[in-house]
Scaffold this motif. Structure first.
Motif, PDB file in Angstrom:
ATOM      1  N   PRO A 154     -17.100 -25.261  53.286  1.00 30.34           N
ATOM      2  CA  PRO A 154     -16.913 -24.130  52.362  1.00 30.34           C
ATOM      3  C   PRO A 154     -15.685 -23.311  52.735  1.00 30.34           C
ATOM      4  O   PRO A 154     -15.330 -23.207  53.914  1.00 30.34           O
ATOM      5  N   SER A 168     -20.267 -18.788  50.048  1.00 25.61           N
ATOM      6  CA  SER A 168     -21.434 -18.424  49.236  1.00 25.61           C
ATOM      7  C   SER A 168     -22.533 -17.665  49.974  1.00 25.61           C
ATOM      8  O   SER A 168     -23.143 -16.794  49.389  1.00 25.61           O
ATOM      9  N   ASN A 169     -22.805 -17.929  51.216  1.00 27.23           N
ATOM     10  CA  ASN A 169     -23.893 -17.218  51.881  1.00 27.23           C
ATOM     11  C   ASN A 169     -23.397 -16.055  52.745  1.00 27.23           C
ATOM     12  O   ASN A 169     -24.151 -15.495  53.543  1.00 27.23           O
ATOM     13  N   VAL A 194     -13.305 -15.466  45.689  1.00 26.23           N
ATOM     14  CA  VAL A 194     -14.662 -15.994  45.749  1.00 26.23           C
ATOM     15  C   VAL A 194     -14.961 -16.262  47.219  1.00 26.23           C
ATOM     16  O   VAL A 194     -14.425 -17.202  47.805  1.00 26.23           O
ATOM     17  N   SER A 228     -20.718 -13.272  42.894  1.00 29.65           N
ATOM     18  CA  SER A 228     -19.917 -14.325  43.504  1.00 29.65           C
ATOM     19  C   SER A 228     -18.468 -13.884  43.701  1.00 29.65           C
ATOM     20  O   SER A 228     -17.860 -14.187  44.705  1.00 29.65           O
TER      21      SER A 228
END
Lengths: 113, 111
Positions: free
Chosen positions: A2, A27-28, A24, A73
């Motif tokens: 990622p 994600s976590n 962006v 996001s």
């Protein structure tokens, strides 16, 4: 693996115009940052953001700047009325809970004419 | 955050170990040593961090002296792609969020 992404890669704007730089984060990740680097100078911290609010900001981050996480996001940096001296690379970074290392995006080159 | 001192530039031959020093004589007990690098105008890249024990990962090794007043980042087999500015940063684990970048060491790996 990622990674943090940023758009656009290059933004040209006229003095006095508003710009929005987009990021962006991974994600976590829960902690988000903006830094900038004027050509030939050091990387400078602008602002950190956690739990939908600013947790720390530098003197550079004045009323012309704002940050937002509009949709869970994206993480954005807005400059309300750009000045020539805002020309720089702007880097977004994020980090996860319980770790200290920050992961940086590739940057957006902002050119104010 | 404790102040750090790094040489402004260093050269290294490709394939050889690159040893990048950092002095942090005012480091306090709860401060970690972090290393980041910036390749050309890309975003800074995290490399490694440590408190007092030596650390190794897939990118590099970090050697911290017993008195913790200095450290060395070791790239065991430098490649041309390791040409970058390397930043040594000292900060407490639970300190404020910001990273303070100094001038760093510009490492030039030569063929």
């Amino acid at each position: 693996e990622p990674e943090v992404t940023q758009t656009p890669s290059h933004q040209v704007t006229q003095m006095g115009q508003e710009v929005i730089l987009r990021c962006v984060p991974i994600s976590n990740h829960l902690y988000f940052y903006w830094y900038r680097q004027i050509l030939g100078q050091k990387v400078e911290f602008l602002v950190s953001f956690y739990n939908n609010e600013i947790s720390e900001k530098s003197e550079i981050f004045d009323d012309q700047f704002s940050v937002e996480r509009p949709d869970g996001s994206n993480f954005t940096l807005k400059i309300r009325s750009t000045k020539l001296e805002d020309s720089a690379m702007y880097f977004c970074a994020s980090r996860g809970q319980g770790v200290i290392e920050q992961y940086f995006g590739p940057g957006t080159r902002l050119t104010v004419t | 955050d404790a102040k750090t001192t790094q040489p402004p530039s260093m050269d290294c031959a490709e394939g050889r170990a690159a040893n990048l020093p950092c002095n942090h004589s005012t480091i306090s007990g709860n401060e970690y040593v972090y290393w980041y690098r910036q390749i050309h105008s890309q975003g800074p890249q995290y490399i490694i961090h440590g408190l007092k024990n030596n650390e190794t990962n897939e990118m590099a090794s970090l050697i911290i002296t017993e008195d913790r007043k200095s450290s060395t980042l070791i790239l065991p087999h430098a490649t041309l792609r390791d040409t970058a500015v390397y930043y040594c940063i000292v900060r407490a684990y639970n300190a404020g969020n910001m990273l303070t970048f100094g001038g760093g060491t510009r490492l030039m790996v030569k063929p």
